[in-house]
Every structure is written in structure tokens, then in C-alpha cells.
Design an enzyme around this catalytic site. Sequence first.
Site, PDB file in Angstrom:
ATOM      1  N   PRO A  47       1.249 -46.808 -69.091  1.00  0.00           N
ATOM      2  CA  PRO A  47       2.001 -47.905 -69.694  1.00  0.00           C
ATOM      3  C   PRO A  47       3.439 -47.986 -69.196  1.00  0.00           C
ATOM      4  CG  PRO A  47       1.860 -46.063 -71.215  1.00  0.00           C
ATOM      5  CD  PRO A  47       1.046 -45.690 -70.016  1.00  0.00           C
ATOM      6  N   ASP A  86       4.570 -48.902 -73.087  1.00  0.00           N
ATOM      7  CA  ASP A  86       5.295 -47.745 -73.578  1.00  0.00           C
ATOM      8  C   ASP A  86       6.534 -48.293 -74.283  1.00  0.00           C
ATOM      9  OD1 ASP A  86       5.939 -45.134 -73.935  1.00  0.00           O
ATOM     10  OD2 ASP A  86       6.568 -44.767 -71.881  1.00  0.00           O
ATOM     11  N   TRP A 561       6.921 -39.037 -73.540  1.00  0.00           N
ATOM     12  CA  TRP A 561       5.837 -38.683 -72.602  1.00  0.00           C
ATOM     13  C   TRP A 561       4.614 -38.210 -73.377  1.00  0.00           C
ATOM     14  CZ3 TRP A 561       6.351 -40.282 -67.819  1.00  0.00           C
ATOM     15  CH2 TRP A 561       7.643 -40.386 -67.262  1.00  0.00           C
ATOM     16  N   GLN A 598       5.262 -38.927 -61.117  1.00  0.00           N
ATOM     17  CA  GLN A 598       4.520 -38.739 -62.371  1.00  0.00           C
ATOM     18  C   GLN A 598       3.748 -37.422 -62.416  1.00  0.00           C
ATOM     19  OE1 GLN A 598       4.931 -40.625 -64.965  1.00  0.00           O
ATOM     20  NE2 GLN A 598       6.239 -42.064 -63.884  1.00  0.00           N
ATOM     21  N   TRP A 602       3.736 -38.573 -66.395  1.00  0.00           N
ATOM     22  CA  TRP A 602       2.513 -39.021 -67.068  1.00  0.00           C
ATOM     23  C   TRP A 602       1.276 -38.235 -66.660  1.00  0.00           C
ATOM     24  CZ3 TRP A 602      -1.521 -42.895 -65.753  1.00  0.00           C
ATOM     25  CH2 TRP A 602      -2.234 -43.318 -66.879  1.00  0.00           C
ATOM     26  N   LYS A 638      20.253 -50.076 -58.484  1.00  0.00           N
ATOM     27  CA  LYS A 638      21.060 -51.243 -58.842  1.00  0.00           C
ATOM     28  C   LYS A 638      22.465 -51.104 -58.296  1.00  0.00           C
ATOM     29  CE  LYS A 638      18.776 -52.623 -63.075  1.00  0.00           C
ATOM     30  NZ  LYS A 638      18.778 -52.277 -64.509  1.00  0.00           N
TER      31      LYS A 638
END
Length: 1022
Positions: A47, A86, A561, A598, A602, A638
Site C-alpha cells: 500500500p 497506507d 510498517w 523494501q 515492507w 525535490k
Amino acid sequence: MFEPVGSKTNFPQLEEKILVLWKNKNVFKRSVEARRDGRRFVLYEGPPTANGKPGIHHVLARVFKDIIPRYKTMKGYYAPRIAGWDTHGLPVELEVEKALGLTSKKDIEDFGIDNFNARCRESVFSYLKEWEAITERIAFWVDLEHAYVTMDSDYIETVWWAIKQMWDKGLVYQGYKVTPHCPRCGTSLSSHEVALGYQDDTEDPSVYIKFKIMPSPISDYDYDKPNKQKKLYEFARVKPTYLLAWTTTPWTLPGNTALAVDADAEYVVVNVGDENLILAAACLKAAGLSDALVIAKVKGSDLLDLRYEPLFNPHEFGVGRRRFQGSSELQLQKADKKLTYHVIATDFVSLDEGTGIVHMAPAYGEVDYEAGVENGLDFVHTVDLQGNILGTLPGHGKFVKDADKDIIADLESRGLLFRQEKIRHTYPFCWRCDTPLLYYAKQTWYIRTTAVKNELIARNDEINWYPEHIKHGRFGDWLQNNVDWAFSRERYWGTPLPVWQCESCGSYECVGGIKELEGKPGFSGFKEPLDLHRPFVDELTFNCPKCEAKMRRVPEVIDCWFDSGAMPIAQHHYPYENETLLEDGRFPADYISEAVDQTRGWFYSLHAIATLLFDRRCFSNVICLGLILDAKGEKMSKAKGNVVEPWAVINNYGADALRWYCLTATAPGNVRRFSEEAVAELSRRFLSTLCNVYSFFVTYANIDRFTPGGEGVSVELSELDRWIISELNQLIVDVDSGLDGYNPTEAGRRIEGFVADLSNWYVRRSRRRFWKSESDADKLAAYSTLYECLTTLCKLLAPFTPFLAEEMYQNLVCSVFTEAPDSVHLADFPVADEAKIDKQLGEDIRLAMKVSSLGRAARSQAGIKVRQPLAKALVKLQSGEEGEALKRVAAQILEEINVKGVEPVGGGVELDKPGYEVVSEGGYSVAIATEIPPELLAEGMAREVVRRLQTMRRSAGFDIADHIITYYQGEAYIGQVMADFTDYIKQETLSRELVDGVPEEGVFTESHKLSGYDIALGVKRL
Ligand SMILES: [Zn+2]
Ligand SMILES: [Zn+2]
């Protein structure tokens, strides 16, 4: 008739049209439901958080998540895919804090946890529309309507259930431990989060500090100590004598309560001016003391228990002092003006850096803390949870990193600073807010994952990792070095830790569900509507089963998590609903895919929770994607302004182009440098080539009113047809096994190779068959063959480039066969007819291509145009069998490189000789004869004329099928060429006649100079 296809395809426009078609025909849902009786194929959607815009890396993952279930569906599997969001955790809180201008936990509590969490709840879906839009636009087929959401009560209840299971097995505990702590976020980070935030090249102070040995009479101390230690105290009585230690975190110095040495190493006492310094002999050079006078040598063990004066006596600076009492329990100590600390020995003292004497602050380091427990050291906190210096210590009230200089200055003023420098090293920062992490001793809730370490490793052995090296590399290492999961967070917006504590006797209760909670004796505080978040859940109390006093929930929430790692069960509200979940095929997942970061996020939380709860693997196959960097190889951020906006790429090149790039440009596990140019280049190389073939087919098929016969219609295939059909069937085998083996990249590249051969060899060499005016069996064979290639390609490409595949399928199949499935995504995956695979023919043609390509290169090297016929080519091959093959394909080579003869030569023959131009590659050589006899010159001229006429036909706006009259005017040589090659020129240009003399009106004319001869040409449509 097929819908006409232009020569230039506007992919974004085409895709928008297909999106409407899918929506109208409800294709995604139907594609899933049509396979309801098939074997289940389960994708777990990792998610994302919808409080930020989707980026290019999200698109990459979503393309990989999409392709495999699409393929499996076409193979007959039932593959429902459910989206998820999430919604908890720090990222959400940080956004809201920023929006509200809150800067600390106190600000949040003043604002009200209820108000704060209400804002978090709203902010969670700020970018939901954008996420849904891009998901749909890139054709990631996933059920957004029934998406699971981690903040829903049902979801939270399952998470509570999971924690209760672990609690009952004794796997949840509260430890007073040093954890990486973010002072800004006010919370501990799990080790997998820390791994996300290391920054190289961080500048820190590097200081050498002097710890003064107490110049007390030796009689005050241990008489049993060896003479050497007496001698050290003697030194200290005569001259100030110091233990020299080194650190890069000066802010931890006020927390120093011991110095550690290596008992077996050699240490020296050196004399520097009016004082003595003690350090490891091996570290003299690094400390800049190689020239200093060594007045004594001792072993590390001689230094043990040596007493030294604290740098800062905590009692004089208003901070408390505690001491370990045999375990991690700490007891407050009384003020002591004559406080001393002492030297201990540990096994982690390094002689590679520093001085061989290690400064220990048990409150600020993991090994320091353990040494504190083991040696019964003092424990002094000189920093608060926000990272600010406490009491009246130098730099008090400032953030530790800013207070470094105050502390150094204070030590320098007291003559305790030996040397200071700057160091650049790797330091962990908070991966969310970029604040330097502090290793800080505090109470935290843990899951004892180390108790199931062997199971974690064994279950990983059952998982297929792509790329494979992750399994025992990055992921396997992580499991091998497993540490307990610090999973509580001292925050607000998260799943509350379902643990209640008795106000009176301090005992704990873990609650695993809502019914269980409501059934507790004395349950109170419930308010409608049900909300399992703080602060509502904090109001829920019940009576202690031991002493009947009130039990209140502990303040912590849990690591988000854990939420996402519980998705296999929590999205189905297991075990409160869907109780057959673990046995009915919905667990474990057949497939998951995310980026390599991940492995500690995850992938790990899924794996750990499934192992802890069920001792089962959570997923069977995983494609682990490399990270995306910008075109220059820098991380996108960014701040740098180098973030690629996926919409711009999609709007310029289309989603298919982006998907194709994601799937085929780089092997999934590799780091990739993303640029729009790379997408554009791949689109030109592959999608445009395919579209050109498609457009070519439709254009000529419409002219000839070709109707595909479907199955059962037999046509006599030429060798060229049999070859491409053989290649097509081999392609089906390869793409099928590629996708079945979770290797879409190889599968895609095979398709690209086939399309290149189809375009550059089959279609190009078949052009005449389509152009000729009579509709004979050979022409029909060519159409049928190309039709079969294109319609099969649609299906092979459907999982890769679902839009273009659909566009071609609609036009080529649906328009003709009304009984065919009305979308390519409802069709079955092609099945190869292996009887049609002719390996020998395939190798023959490969050889023809190779020789032709070298022959063309030799021509280009000699500067001779392809249109100019040459006498012969000599070919050197790798084997005698290839000599036989060369005979079989000689006719094709003659045409391809425009020579009159091709001869194989033996290995000993020198090709690089006068009158020949040779090019070699990979053990093959082709030499062309460069001398041109007059009759070939004339033929070359005729070909030039044909080419000009063909260009003129187009310039004049004639249709491909129009017949014309051709006029010419020139010197005698031109007239001779036109006469000698009349038939050839007429046939190639669809000219009814060739007329000497160019009329002035009603004719499209041009003048040219060909090989030094002037010629005027004219064309007129009949
Ligand atoms: Zn932070
Ligand atoms: Zn109690």
C-alpha cells in the site's frame, strides 16, 4: 475493411480512446470474473501513502505489479487484485504539523490530539484522486473500489489480534534500551528505518579529550594491583597525567561514566611538556604523538580500575546520576563531590582509529549501555528527548549538534582538549525529516523476532527472489543479523498499541479485539461512533484482574510498517471474518513487487509477521526493483529539482511507451537512470516499428480487400512465410516461459527482436508480394502470414503494452470475427504450435541476415550505393555446415547486397586484397568486388531512375496503386539504359509506357544528374 491506420500514431490520444472502451465494456472486471473457475493467483499490493503525489518510481512498481497478473489471467488464472492505502505514521503527521505550523510534541498536545488526528485523517487522502488517475492511466488494473485502508476499525482490530498472538507467545516485551531516536519526530526508528537514512560525507567534530587521573596516594586504592599501576599513580602525583580518548560526538562527553581499553594491547605513557598522556602504542601516530618521549609501557590490563576525574560532575550541573544494579534496572545516586569513574576492559576497542581508549556514555550508545549493565556503571542522561542539553551544562537548552562547540570550548578552557579536527563520515539521519539520529536509552516495546530467527531464514528459503542474489544477499543477510523489532512509537496518528497497564500494581494486559475489550470487567469510557485511534482509545479503561484498580492504555502507537506487513490478514478482517483465509488460496501471495529498499521495509514486515504468527512464508515470488536515478545518475529529490513528473512523460509518449521502458530498458533489479529521451528512443525503436508494420498491413490489405480466413483455410506458404511463422511460434514459447519465470524484461526484449525481424526482413523482403497487381496464392499467403503475426503479437503484448495491443486487436480481430472475445484482455494467451518451429530454417535465415549485414557494411565502407549491382561477394564462414546453409540462402543474399554471385571461401584464403572491400565480425567475413563492369553500371543507372520515379510518384500525390505514364529525356546513354531496362522500370513504377521526350503540360517533372548524366523525368497519372 480495417479501420485505416495513419503512418504516424499519436499514442496518448490512442490510449485515451482505449480507456473509454475498457470502461464502457467493463473489461477489467470481466477479465477477472471470466476466470472464476481457474486456479487462484494472488497479488499483494504494497500500500502506498496517498498523502503525497505519485512519482515515477511508483509508476515503475505499478507496471511490474500489473504485468504478471495480466499474463496469469490470460493463462486462465483467477486473479482478483485489491488496492490498498497506507494511512498511518509519521509522514502523515509531518505533513499536518507543517500545515498547522506545529514544531514539537507539546504543540500537538496543546492543539489537542483529537483535533490533530482529525486533520491527519483528512490529509491521508489528499492525493487520492491523483493516485487513482495515474493508476488508471497507466492501466495498472487493480480494484480501487474495494481498496483496504489501514486506518479502518476492522483493519486495526486484526492488527490488535496479531499483536495479542505474539504477546501470548511471550514475544512482546518492554526494554530499556538504546535506540536510534529522532529528536524532531520524538520517536525511535526501527533498524530497517535507520537503514533508509544513512548519509555519507557528514561533517562532525573529531576531538581528542584528556581524562585526568586522580593524583591520590596509592594507599587509598587497591594494594593488590600490580606495580605498574602504582607507577601510573606515581606519575600522576608528579605531573598531571591523562588518559587520552577520542570521539566524534562531543555532546555525549558530559554523559561519560567510564573509559574502555583493550586488556591485551600495549599502551604507553608519553611525556608532552608539563604533562603525561596515556594511549595505545599503535595509536601514537594517528594522535600526532610519534615523536613524543615514551616514559613507560604498560598493558591494557594494567590500566583497569584506574580512577579518573569526571569531565563534568553531574551533580554540579543539575543532572541526575543513576547506577546499574546488576541488571538494566537503574538506581538514583546521591550527590558526590569526590566522584570518580574508572577504566574498564571491553572486546570492542579498536586500534585502527582514535587512541585505543574509548569514551563510554551508557545513555548514548548500544555497546556503552551493555557495558554499563555488565560493569555496574553510572548512567547519566544529559540530553532530553528533543535532543537539547539539560541542566546547566555548557550549551544547555541547545540542540546537541549545536552544543558540541560549547562543550569543546568549555573543555579547552579547562585544558582538557588535546586536539580538535573535522571528520567526514557516514552518519544516520531520520529518513523522514533529515534530523541527525541520536542513539538514546529509553523504554521501548519490542517484538522478539530473534526468537524466530531460524524460522525467518527457513521460510525465506521457500521464496523465489528476482533477482536471485537478493535472497541470500541483501534480504538473507538482514535475517542473519536479525535484531528485535522496536515497534512502538511515542506518537499520535497510528494503530494504538493494545496494551493496558494497571495504575496501581503496574501489571499489563494485551487486548486482541473489540469484543474482548468490551467484555472486560468495569469496561468504561466508550463513546459512539467507534474510533480505535487516540485519544478515544485512551479513554477506554477496565479493572485490573489482579488488584481491581483501573487499567489504562499505554501511550504508544505502533510502527506503521507493522500495519502494512499485516495486510494479508488485516485487509480481510481475519480471523473475525474470512476465517478460511489461510487455507482457501488467498494466503500466501503468489507474487509481490516493490523496490529494493523494501527488503528492510515492507518485504521484511510481511515476512516477519507471517513467520511470527503462522510460521509460513507470506509470498512465493517477488520481483525486487532497482532504484530510479535521474539521467545523470543522481538520486531524485525535490530539493535538487530533478524529480521526473510521470504525467509529462505519459502525455508526451503515452503510457505504453513508459511501460515498455520500465519493463525492458533495464533488468528489474538494476539501478536505472531515467530520462524522457530514453523513453522516446525505445518508443521509436519498438512501438513505432510495430505501428509501421501494422499500418503497412492495413493499408495494403484494404487495397486488396483481404479478408482473413480464420482457421482451417489452407494457404501455400513460401519459405519466407514458413520462416516467420517458425520464429513466431518460437517467440510464443520464449515469451511464455519468460513471463512464467517472472522475467518480463527478457520476454519483452524477445518481442522487440521479433518485431525488428518482422519489419526489417519479412515485410521488407515481402513488399513485392503485396505490391504486385494480381491477387494470387502467393499474395494471399503473405497477407495470411503477416495477419497471423500481428494478431498473435497483440496477445503476446497485451500484458506489456495493453493499449496498443487492444487497438490492434480491435481493428484486426474484432472487426472481422464477431464471435472473438471483445477485448484482447479477455483472450487466451497464445499457445505455440511447436510443429511449425523449423530450427534449421531459423539458423539459415539468421546466416543470411548476418552475411547481408556484413555485405552492406562492406559496401558502405567502399562508398558504393546499394543500388549499384556488383559482380560478387566472397564469404568466410565458421563451419562447413554453414557453407551448405549459405547455398540455401544465396538467392536472398544476392538480392540483399545486390551482387551477382556469392562464394564461400576456405579459412586460409586472404580476403583483404586489391579490388575487394572486406568487413569482419564475430568470426565471419564478407568481401565485395569493388570493380564495376559497364553492364552493371547501366543496371545501377536503371535502378537510380526507378528510385527517382518512385519519389516523384509520391511528390505528385499519386496513390500507391495508381498506374502512370513515364516520360524521359537525356543523352544517348540514358536512352540506351531506358531501352535496355524497359520492363524492369515499367514494373517497378507501375508505368504503362516509357516515352522519350517530356511534354510541358499536365505532367509532374523533375531534372536530375545521375552519375554525371543529365536526365529529365516526368510522370502522369492515367
Ligand atoms: Zn525525524
Ligand atoms: Zn493492578
